[in-house]
Design an enzyme around this catalytic site. Structure first.
Site, short mmCIF file in Angstrom:
data_model
loop_
_atom_site.label_atom_id
_atom_site.label_comp_id
_atom_site.label_asym_id
_atom_site.label_seq_id
_atom_site.Cartn_x
_atom_site.Cartn_y
_atom_site.Cartn_z
N ALA A 170 0.87 -1.17 0.00
CA ALA A 170 0.00 0.00 0.00
C ALA A 170 0.91 1.22 0.00
CB ALA A 170 -0.90 -0.03 1.22
N GLY A 214 0.56 -4.89 1.02
CA GLY A 214 -0.62 -4.96 0.16
C GLY A 214 -0.36 -5.70 -1.14
N GLU A 216 -0.62 -9.29 -0.28
CA GLU A 216 -2.06 -9.53 -0.04
C GLU A 216 -2.81 -9.64 -1.37
OE1 GLU A 216 -2.04 -6.14 2.63
OE2 GLU A 216 -2.77 -7.40 4.24
N GLU A 221 4.67 -4.88 7.36
CA GLU A 221 3.94 -3.77 7.99
C GLU A 221 4.45 -3.42 9.38
OE1 GLU A 221 2.54 -6.22 6.26
OE2 GLU A 221 1.02 -5.40 4.92
N1 CAA Z 1 4.57 3.13 -0.96
C1 CAA Z 1 4.95 4.27 -1.58
N2 CAA Z 1 6.07 4.38 -2.30
C2 CAA Z 1 6.87 3.30 -2.39
C3 CAA Z 1 6.53 2.08 -1.77
C4 CAA Z 1 5.31 2.01 -1.04
N3 CAA Z 1 4.88 0.87 -0.46
N4 CAA Z 1 7.51 1.19 -2.01
C5 CAA Z 1 8.43 1.83 -2.76
N5 CAA Z 1 8.04 3.11 -2.99
C6 CAA Z 1 8.74 4.13 -3.76
C7 CAA Z 1 9.95 4.68 -2.99
O1 CAA Z 1 9.54 5.67 -2.05
C8 CAA Z 1 10.78 5.22 -4.11
O2 CAA Z 1 10.25 6.46 -4.52
P1 CAA Z 1 11.27 7.71 -4.84
O3 CAA Z 1 12.11 7.21 -5.99
O4 CAA Z 1 10.33 8.80 -5.21
O5 CAA Z 1 12.06 7.92 -3.60
C9 CAA Z 1 10.52 4.24 -5.24
O6 CAA Z 1 9.30 3.57 -4.92
C10 CAA Z 1 11.60 3.17 -5.37
O7 CAA Z 1 11.76 2.57 -4.10
P2 CAA Z 1 13.18 2.43 -3.36
O8 CAA Z 1 14.08 3.55 -3.76
O9 CAA Z 1 12.91 2.26 -1.90
O10 CAA Z 1 13.69 1.07 -4.00
P3 CAA Z 1 14.70 0.02 -3.36
O11 CAA Z 1 15.05 -0.92 -4.43
O12 CAA Z 1 15.80 0.69 -2.62
O13 CAA Z 1 13.83 -0.76 -2.27
C11 CAA Z 1 11.86 -1.89 -1.46
C12 CAA Z 1 12.72 -1.54 -2.69
C13 CAA Z 1 12.64 -2.87 -0.55
C14 CAA Z 1 10.62 -2.59 -1.97
C15 CAA Z 1 11.51 -0.60 -0.68
O14 CAA Z 1 11.00 0.35 -1.60
C16 CAA Z 1 10.50 -0.80 0.38
O15 CAA Z 1 10.83 -1.30 1.45
N6 CAA Z 1 9.23 -0.41 0.13
C17 CAA Z 1 8.18 -0.46 1.12
C18 CAA Z 1 7.69 -1.88 1.31
C19 CAA Z 1 6.63 -1.91 2.38
O16 CAA Z 1 6.87 -1.62 3.52
N7 CAA Z 1 5.41 -2.34 2.00
C20 CAA Z 1 4.29 -2.44 2.91
C21 CAA Z 1 3.50 -1.15 2.90
S1 CAA Z 1 2.28 -1.10 4.17
C22 CAA Z 1 0.98 -2.00 3.58
O17 CAA Z 1 1.04 -2.54 2.49
C23 CAA Z 1 -0.20 -2.03 4.49
C24 CAA Z 1 -1.26 -2.96 4.09
O18 CAA Z 1 -1.17 -4.15 4.31
C25 CAA Z 1 -2.48 -2.47 3.49
#
Ligand code: CAA
Length: 260
Positions: free
Chosen positions: A66, A111, A114, A134
């Site tokens: 998400a 998400g 999921e 999360e």
């Molecule tokens: N939401 C918003 N933006 C996201 C995102 C997310 N879940 N995941 C990645 N992005 C964005 C980053 O902010 C980045 O944007 P910018 O270039 O503008 O800075 C872009 O995508 C590329 O990401 P990274 O630079 O972080 O890429 P990376 O290769 O270094 O890392 C990753 C990849 C490990 C997937 C890392 O992006 C990450 O940890 N993302 C978040 C994963 C996460 O925590 N997901 C769970 C979200 S909570 C949820 O989903 C709740 C639910 O159950 C409903």
């Protein structure tokens, strides 16, 4: 069908739905959730579609979760509303009368995991990474992760993944039953299309009833599930496809199913 955040291509009975927000690793904000909801509402009624493949654009991610930037400022009521939108979408996909295959091309986190779990099958590219991270953000899975992960891989393993926030590789996902198979990244879509084409050639009513029997049956006790399966089996005999399928076997020819 035109969507801001999706690409949709329908050919030979198979709809390929690509979430197209690669700059944010296809993260799910309200607009993406709404686009997916509209797309699946329409595809499930589309008679020219027998099977759906869901994937993410770019080489890096299926869906990285998400949208964290969109969620950060939410209050409790808004967050619950967001989660309900997610739940409604997952239920829509899970109950879609056509089989849905997730072609997981990279990160399937939060998400995204999921979403993949709401699909009927998951084919993982060798660079796929699955997880429910999360807790790293101070929240819990909100689009059905606690329910579907425990049903798919068992309570103990689901708790380990959700409590630690660890990611697992495609091979590990395959080992624990989260992925159906692992393929080379360059073969992912071809493999998904090959599975979809195989399914699309079967009797669509039979495939739909089989999906219903498995999904609903798992939520019933064995006696009721058995009666439900027997009723659906009986209902198959009200279709032209049953007559054709069995006659074709007896005639030693390929069946031609019409979905009637
Ligand atoms: N939401 C918003 N933006 C996201 C995102 C997310 N879940 N995941 C990645 N992005 C964005 C980053 O902010 C980045 O944007 P910018 O270039 O503008 O800075 C872009 O995508 C590329 O990401 P990274 O630079 O972080 O890429 P990376 O290769 O270094 O890392 C990753 C990849 C490990 C997937 C890392 O992006 C990450 O940890 N993302 C978040 C994963 C996460 O925590 N997901 C769970 C979200 S909570 C949820 O989903 C709740 C639910 O159950 C409903």
């Amino acid at each position: 069908m035109n969507f801001t955040n999706l690409l949709i291509d329908v050919a030979d009975g198979v709809a390929l739905v690509t979430i197209n927000r690669p700059a944010a690793l296809n993260a799910l904000n309200i607009d993406v959730l709404k686009d997916l909801t509209d797309a699946f509402s329409s595809l499930q009624k589309n008679d020219s579609v027998a099977c759906v493949i869901l994937t993410g654009s770019g080489a890096k991610a299926f869906v990285a979760g998400a949208d964290i930037a969109a969620m950060q400022p939410l209050n409790a009521v808004e967050a619950a509303h967001f989660a309900r939108l997610g739940h409604a979408l997952m239920s829509l996909i899970e109950s879609c009368p056509k089989p849905v295959i997730a072609a997981v091309n990279g990160f399937a986190l939060g998400g995204g995991c999921e979403l993949a779990m709401a699909c009927d099958m998951r084919i993982a590219a060798e660079n796929a990474r699955f997880g429910q991270p999360e807790v790293n953000l101070g929240v819990i899975p909100g689009f059905g992760g606690t329910l579907r992960l425990s049903r798919l891989i068992g309570k103990g393993r689901a708790k380990e993944l959700i409590f630690t926030g660890d990611m697992v590789s495609a091979q590990e996902a395959f080992r624990i039953g989260l992925a159906n198979k692992v393929v080379a990244s360059e073969d992912l879509l071809a493999e998904a299309h090959s599975m979809a084409a195989k399914i699309a050639a079967k009797g669509p009513v039979a495939v739909r009833f089989a999906k219903e029997a498995i999904d609903s049956g798992l939520e019933m006790d064995l006696d009721r599930a058995g009666r439900f399966e027997a009723d659906l089996f009986g209902l198959c005999f009200a279709t032209e496809d049953q007559k054709e399928g069995m006659q074709a076997f007896l005639d030693k020819r390929q069946a031609k199913f019409t979905g009637r």
